[in-house]
Motif scaffolding. Structure first.
Motif, PDB file in Angstrom:
ATOM      1  N   TYR A 101       9.053  13.906  -4.795  1.00 26.47           N
ATOM      2  CA  TYR A 101       8.604  12.634  -4.231  1.00 26.47           C
ATOM      3  C   TYR A 101       7.222  12.765  -3.591  1.00 26.47           C
ATOM      4  O   TYR A 101       6.368  11.885  -3.743  1.00 26.47           O
ATOM      5  CB  TYR A 101       9.611  12.121  -3.197  1.00 26.47           C
ATOM      6  CG  TYR A 101       9.137  10.845  -2.537  1.00 26.47           C
ATOM      7  CD1 TYR A 101       9.251   9.620  -3.181  1.00 26.47           C
ATOM      8  CD2 TYR A 101       8.514  10.870  -1.283  1.00 26.47           C
ATOM      9  CE1 TYR A 101       8.781   8.453  -2.599  1.00 26.47           C
ATOM     10  CE2 TYR A 101       8.038   9.714  -0.702  1.00 26.47           C
ATOM     11  CZ  TYR A 101       8.179   8.510  -1.357  1.00 26.47           C
ATOM     12  OH  TYR A 101       7.687   7.359  -0.784  1.00 26.47           O
ATOM     13  N   LEU A 102       6.989  13.863  -2.863  1.00 30.00           N
ATOM     14  CA  LEU A 102       5.681  14.050  -2.238  1.00 30.00           C
ATOM     15  C   LEU A 102       4.574  14.130  -3.280  1.00 30.00           C
ATOM     16  O   LEU A 102       3.491  13.560  -3.101  1.00 30.00           O
ATOM     17  CB  LEU A 102       5.678  15.320  -1.388  1.00 30.00           C
ATOM     18  CG  LEU A 102       6.463  15.287  -0.080  1.00 30.00           C
ATOM     19  CD1 LEU A 102       6.281  16.602   0.673  1.00 30.00           C
ATOM     20  CD2 LEU A 102       6.044  14.124   0.809  1.00 30.00           C
ATOM     21  N   VAL A 103       4.831  14.828  -4.377  1.00 30.50           N
ATOM     22  CA  VAL A 103       3.826  14.948  -5.434  1.00 30.50           C
ATOM     23  C   VAL A 103       3.535  13.590  -6.053  1.00 30.50           C
ATOM     24  O   VAL A 103       2.369  13.201  -6.226  1.00 30.50           O
ATOM     25  CB  VAL A 103       4.300  15.943  -6.522  1.00 30.50           C
ATOM     26  CG1 VAL A 103       3.369  15.899  -7.731  1.00 30.50           C
ATOM     27  CG2 VAL A 103       4.354  17.356  -5.954  1.00 30.50           C
ATOM     28  N   ARG A 104       4.587  12.846  -6.386  1.00 36.05           N
ATOM     29  CA  ARG A 104       4.410  11.538  -7.023  1.00 36.05           C
ATOM     30  C   ARG A 104       3.752  10.540  -6.077  1.00 36.05           C
ATOM     31  O   ARG A 104       2.846   9.800  -6.477  1.00 36.05           O
ATOM     32  CB  ARG A 104       5.765  10.988  -7.475  1.00 36.05           C
ATOM     33  CG  ARG A 104       6.382  11.669  -8.674  1.00 36.05           C
ATOM     34  CD  ARG A 104       5.515  11.538  -9.888  1.00 36.05           C
ATOM     35  NE  ARG A 104       6.291  11.422 -11.112  1.00 36.05           N
ATOM     36  CZ  ARG A 104       5.808  11.621 -12.327  1.00 36.05           C
ATOM     37  NH1 ARG A 104       4.534  11.960 -12.481  1.00 36.05           N
ATOM     38  NH2 ARG A 104       6.562  11.491 -13.396  1.00 36.05           N
ATOM     39  N   SER A 105       4.197  10.505  -4.827  1.00 31.43           N
ATOM     40  CA  SER A 105       3.634   9.539  -3.879  1.00 31.43           C
ATOM     41  C   SER A 105       2.175   9.843  -3.572  1.00 31.43           C
ATOM     42  O   SER A 105       1.374   8.937  -3.349  1.00 31.43           O
ATOM     43  CB  SER A 105       4.454   9.517  -2.587  1.00 31.43           C
ATOM     44  OG  SER A 105       4.461  10.787  -1.965  1.00 31.43           O
ATOM     45  N   LYS A 106       1.816  11.119  -3.581  1.00 30.31           N
ATOM     46  CA  LYS A 106       0.419  11.488  -3.366  1.00 30.31           C
ATOM     47  C   LYS A 106      -0.447  11.017  -4.523  1.00 30.31           C
ATOM     48  O   LYS A 106      -1.587  10.583  -4.343  1.00 30.31           O
ATOM     49  CB  LYS A 106       0.304  13.004  -3.209  1.00 30.31           C
ATOM     50  CG  LYS A 106      -1.114  13.484  -2.956  1.00 30.31           C
ATOM     51  CD  LYS A 106      -1.162  15.002  -2.798  1.00 30.31           C
ATOM     52  CE  LYS A 106      -2.581  15.490  -2.553  1.00 30.31           C
ATOM     53  NZ  LYS A 106      -2.637  16.973  -2.415  1.00 30.31           N
ATOM     54  N   ALA A 107       0.113  11.073  -5.738  1.00 35.01           N
ATOM     55  CA  ALA A 107      -0.659  10.718  -6.928  1.00 35.01           C
ATOM     56  C   ALA A 107      -0.851   9.218  -7.087  1.00 35.01           C
ATOM     57  O   ALA A 107      -1.862   8.777  -7.648  1.00 35.01           O
ATOM     58  CB  ALA A 107       0.024  11.287  -8.176  1.00 35.01           C
ATOM     59  N   CYS A 108       0.105   8.424  -6.620  1.00 35.34           N
ATOM     60  CA  CYS A 108       0.035   6.997  -6.939  1.00 35.34           C
ATOM     61  C   CYS A 108       0.095   6.078  -5.722  1.00 35.34           C
ATOM     62  O   CYS A 108       0.379   4.882  -5.871  1.00 35.34           O
ATOM     63  CB  CYS A 108       1.139   6.626  -7.927  1.00 35.34           C
ATOM     64  SG  CYS A 108       2.807   6.750  -7.278  1.00 35.34           S
ATOM     65  N   HIS A 109      -0.163   6.599  -4.522  1.00 24.90           N
ATOM     66  CA  HIS A 109      -0.178   5.690  -3.377  1.00 24.90           C
ATOM     67  C   HIS A 109      -1.324   4.691  -3.535  1.00 24.90           C
ATOM     68  O   HIS A 109      -2.459   5.079  -3.851  1.00 24.90           O
ATOM     69  CB  HIS A 109      -0.332   6.462  -2.067  1.00 24.90           C
ATOM     70  CG  HIS A 109       0.017   5.634  -0.870  1.00 24.90           C
ATOM     71  ND1 HIS A 109      -0.832   4.667  -0.372  1.00 24.90           N
ATOM     72  CD2 HIS A 109       1.126   5.605  -0.096  1.00 24.90           C
ATOM     73  CE1 HIS A 109      -0.264   4.081   0.670  1.00 24.90           C
ATOM     74  NE2 HIS A 109       0.918   4.633   0.862  1.00 24.90           N
ATOM     75  N   PRO A 110      -1.066   3.407  -3.329  1.00 26.26           N
ATOM     76  CA  PRO A 110      -2.099   2.368  -3.559  1.00 26.26           C
ATOM     77  C   PRO A 110      -3.391   2.584  -2.786  1.00 26.26           C
ATOM     78  O   PRO A 110      -4.454   2.179  -3.253  1.00 26.26           O
ATOM     79  CB  PRO A 110      -1.385   1.085  -3.099  1.00 26.26           C
ATOM     80  CG  PRO A 110       0.063   1.372  -3.230  1.00 26.26           C
ATOM     81  CD  PRO A 110       0.229   2.826  -2.951  1.00 26.26           C
ATOM     82  N   ASP A 111      -3.320   3.202  -1.624  1.00 28.27           N
ATOM     83  CA  ASP A 111      -4.524   3.415  -0.827  1.00 28.27           C
ATOM     84  C   ASP A 111      -5.512   4.363  -1.498  1.00 28.27           C
ATOM     85  O   ASP A 111      -6.667   4.450  -1.076  1.00 28.27           O
ATOM     86  CB  ASP A 111      -4.159   3.961   0.549  1.00 28.27           C
ATOM     87  CG  ASP A 111      -3.584   2.881   1.453  1.00 28.27           C
ATOM     88  OD1 ASP A 111      -3.344   1.770   0.947  1.00 28.27           O
ATOM     89  OD2 ASP A 111      -3.358   3.139   2.640  1.00 28.27           O
ATOM     90  N   LYS A 112      -5.066   5.085  -2.514  1.00 35.54           N
ATOM     91  CA  LYS A 112      -5.941   6.018  -3.207  1.00 35.54           C
ATOM     92  C   LYS A 112      -6.664   5.381  -4.385  1.00 35.54           C
ATOM     93  O   LYS A 112      -7.433   6.048  -5.080  1.00 35.54           O
ATOM     94  CB  LYS A 112      -5.122   7.217  -3.716  1.00 35.54           C
ATOM     95  CG  LYS A 112      -4.395   7.985  -2.642  1.00 35.54           C
ATOM     96  CD  LYS A 112      -5.352   8.752  -1.763  1.00 35.54           C
ATOM     97  CE  LYS A 112      -5.964   9.934  -2.468  1.00 35.54           C
ATOM     98  NZ  LYS A 112      -6.829  10.737  -1.574  1.00 35.54           N
ATOM     99  N   PHE A 113      -6.436   4.085  -4.610  1.00 34.77           N
ATOM    100  CA  PHE A 113      -6.986   3.418  -5.792  1.00 34.77           C
ATOM    101  C   PHE A 113      -7.919   2.288  -5.392  1.00 34.77           C
ATOM    102  O   PHE A 113      -7.756   1.675  -4.334  1.00 34.77           O
ATOM    103  CB  PHE A 113      -5.845   2.849  -6.651  1.00 34.77           C
ATOM    104  CG  PHE A 113      -5.036   3.901  -7.357  1.00 34.77           C
ATOM    105  CD1 PHE A 113      -5.282   4.210  -8.688  1.00 34.77           C
ATOM    106  CD2 PHE A 113      -4.046   4.599  -6.692  1.00 34.77           C
ATOM    107  CE1 PHE A 113      -4.548   5.181  -9.345  1.00 34.77           C
ATOM    108  CE2 PHE A 113      -3.301   5.577  -7.333  1.00 34.77           C
ATOM    109  CZ  PHE A 113      -3.557   5.872  -8.668  1.00 34.77           C
TER     110      PHE A 113
END
Length: 320
Positions: A101-113
């Motif tokens: 979950y940490l890996v996936r959430s880091k990759a696709c958290h909206p704040d990173k886009f």
């Protein structure tokens, strides 16, 4: 075990913690990997007189492509295991689910886009929250496995709704709580061994208690501070990786386990600095606010003490 490994390592060099050698520690800087907001990245680039070099631009482009690919993969998948990026296995435990979950959430958290891609990232972020919420609860996981075995079962269209941000915060706080409850005594033992091997550090029980008490302060901040949650997210991912590697070692691998314990301790001691950096970054973006006075987490004497400990641990880790 720790005392034996540390005493063996420290016999190979002198730990420069004496007063006349404070300058070496003062100039010592550790690199911390932490979450950086898109706004801060833009501010940093705008304030810099030099454009990023080709390698930096290439690395940023690759990272962005990987995030976009992860979002697309999640959006195109309806299987919870694929959405979370884990294999369907009876051995899938809480730790494995949290790491995924940490890996996936880091990759696709909206704040990173950027804004034009945030909508898809938000959908992907919500899907991994639903996948984690379902697979992490044994009863819900059994129901999902049973239904999907006989027919395609789209849980995302079956009325399941989740609060993605609450799940995100809950996982981060949960991992941190488990760490404080489980590994803090190991770190205390290591710090005690460091103090015994190097009296000039003048750490003592009071110093150790003060250092560890800061971690509980961080937990209280994280309960109400979104910036702190983001900063902890990246560091806890590293903690889980070290814990996983530790579990794979033989109990009799003294030096291997000591080395990983030192890594675990160094990551832990970096947390106050990581949070201060994140809060300062937030302040530089949004300006003054009601919490301006709380940016400083470490008192000056603890700041110097932790840097001294980390300096010593870095040298011991190199030997081990």
């Amino acid at each position: 075990m720790l005392s034996y490994a540390l005493s063996t390592a420290t016999n190979l060099f002198h730990l420069p913690i004496d007063e006349e050698e404070d300058r070496e520690i003062e100039g010592y800087q550790r690199k911390y990997l932490t979450w950086t907001s898109d706004q801060a990245a833009g501010t940093s680039q705008a304030s810099s007189s030099k454009a990023p070099d080709l390698d930096t631009r290439s690395a940023l482009s690759r990272a962005e492509d990987e995030r976009n690919q992860t979002v697309n993969d999640i959006l195109q998948n309806e299987d919870l295991y694929d959405v979370l990026g884990v294999d369907k296995s009876k051995a899938l435990d809480k730790l494995a689910l949290r790491r995924a979950y940490l890996v996936r959430s880091k990759a696709c958290h909206p704040d990173k886009f950027p804004v034009n891609k945030a909508a898809n990232a938000t959908l992907a972020f919500q899907k991994i929250a639903i996948a984690y919420d379902t697979l992490s609860k044994p009863q819900l996981r059994r129901i999902y496995d049973c239904r999907s075995r006989y027919a395609k079962y789209d849980i995302f269209a079956a009325g399941r709704t989740g609060h993605a941000e609450e799940t995100f915060q809950g996982v981060v706080i949960g991992i941190f709580n488990d760490f404080l409850d489980g590994d803090l005594e190991v770190i205390r033992t290591l710090l005690k061994a460091i103090s015994d091997c190097n009296p000039s550090l003048t750490l003592g029980d009071d110093g150790i208690n003060s250092v560890l008490a800061i971690l509980h302060t961080i937990r209280e901040r994280a309960l109400t501070c979104r910036t702190c949650i983001f900063a902890l997210h990246a560091e806890l991912s590293r903690l889980l990786e070290v814990q996983q590697e530790m579990r794979q070692l033989s109990y009799f691998d003294i030096f291997g386990r000591s080395r990983l314990t030192i890594q675990l301790t160094r990551i832990t001691l970096s947390l106050p600095f990581v949070l201060e950096k994140a809060l300062e970054e937030q302040h530089s973006i949004y300006g003054s606010g009601p919490n301006d006075k709380t940016v400083t987490i470490l008192p000056k004497h603890l700041n110097v003490l932790i840097r001294s400990i980390d300096f010593a641990l870095a040298k011991i880790e190199c030997v081990l």
